[in-house]
Design a protein around this motif. Sequence first.
Motif, PDB file in Angstrom:
ATOM      1  N   UNK A  91      -6.735   1.141  -0.045  1.00 25.61           N
ATOM      2  CA  UNK A  91      -8.097   1.006   0.469  1.00 25.61           C
ATOM      3  C   UNK A  91      -8.713   2.383   0.712  1.00 25.61           C
ATOM      4  N   UNK A  92      -7.945   3.282   1.312  1.00 23.02           N
ATOM      5  CA  UNK A  92      -8.458   4.626   1.562  1.00 23.02           C
ATOM      6  C   UNK A  92      -8.783   5.361   0.257  1.00 23.02           C
ATOM      7  N   UNK A  93      -7.948   5.206  -0.746  1.00 27.86           N
ATOM      8  CA  UNK A  93      -8.198   5.858  -2.030  1.00 27.86           C
ATOM      9  C   UNK A  93      -9.470   5.308  -2.683  1.00 27.86           C
ATOM     10  N   UNK A  94      -9.699   4.012  -2.575  1.00 26.29           N
ATOM     11  CA  UNK A  94     -10.919   3.426  -3.132  1.00 26.29           C
ATOM     12  C   UNK A  94     -12.147   3.994  -2.412  1.00 26.29           C
ATOM     13  N   UNK A  95     -12.066   4.126  -1.089  1.00 27.88           N
ATOM     14  CA  UNK A  95     -13.185   4.684  -0.335  1.00 27.88           C
ATOM     15  C   UNK A  95     -13.427   6.153  -0.683  1.00 27.88           C
ATOM     16  N   UNK A 131       3.016  -5.734  -0.904  1.00 25.36           N
ATOM     17  CA  UNK A 131       2.731  -6.356   0.390  1.00 25.36           C
ATOM     18  C   UNK A 131       2.956  -5.403   1.566  1.00 25.36           C
ATOM     19  N   UNK A 132       3.492  -4.223   1.278  1.00 23.28           N
ATOM     20  CA  UNK A 132       3.759  -3.242   2.332  1.00 23.28           C
ATOM     21  C   UNK A 132       2.429  -2.740   2.909  1.00 23.28           C
ATOM     22  N   UNK A 133       2.276  -2.735   4.246  1.00 25.96           N
ATOM     23  CA  UNK A 133       1.015  -2.297   4.861  1.00 25.96           C
ATOM     24  C   UNK A 133       0.620  -0.864   4.489  1.00 25.96           C
ATOM     25  N   UNK A 134       1.597   0.027   4.322  1.00 24.44           N
ATOM     26  CA  UNK A 134       1.289   1.415   3.966  1.00 24.44           C
ATOM     27  C   UNK A 134       0.614   1.481   2.598  1.00 24.44           C
ATOM     28  N   UNK A 135       1.090   0.677   1.678  1.00 23.15           N
ATOM     29  CA  UNK A 135       0.514   0.666   0.328  1.00 23.15           C
ATOM     30  C   UNK A 135      -0.898   0.097   0.362  1.00 23.15           C
ATOM     31  N   UNK A 136      -1.101  -0.945   1.141  1.00 19.45           N
ATOM     32  CA  UNK A 136      -2.420  -1.567   1.236  1.00 19.45           C
ATOM     33  C   UNK A 136      -3.432  -0.593   1.841  1.00 19.45           C
ATOM     34  N   UNK A 137      -3.063   0.058   2.947  1.00 13.26           N
ATOM     35  CA  UNK A 137      -3.960   1.012   3.607  1.00 13.26           C
ATOM     36  C   UNK A 137      -4.253   2.191   2.680  1.00 13.26           C
ATOM     37  N   UNK A 138      -3.222   2.705   2.013  1.00 13.98           N
ATOM     38  CA  UNK A 138      -3.419   3.833   1.104  1.00 13.98           C
ATOM     39  C   UNK A 138      -4.346   3.460  -0.044  1.00 13.98           C
TER      40      UNK A 138
END
Length: 72
Positions: free
Chosen positions: A24-28, A15-22
């Motif tokens: 999503x960026x890795x998928x892109x 649920x940590x925002x850093x993990x979520x953003x990372x």
Amino acid sequence: MSFSQYFHIISGVLKDPKVIVTTILMILVIAFAKFVANYTKKKRAPRPKKEKAPKSAPKPAAEKKDNDGGDE
């Protein structure tokens, strides 16, 4: 540690925002890398060949008239 404690820690990390953003960026980045690796230019549709106008026969040379005052 029991399963409930592990579950609490794992859910906190996910649920940590850093993990979520990372994530999503890795998928892109992976999707873009896959696109670049598989990219090929699309072939253009062949243009219809234009038929060249048939070459006209060479113009016949104009007949020369001898004007030397000969027979008439």
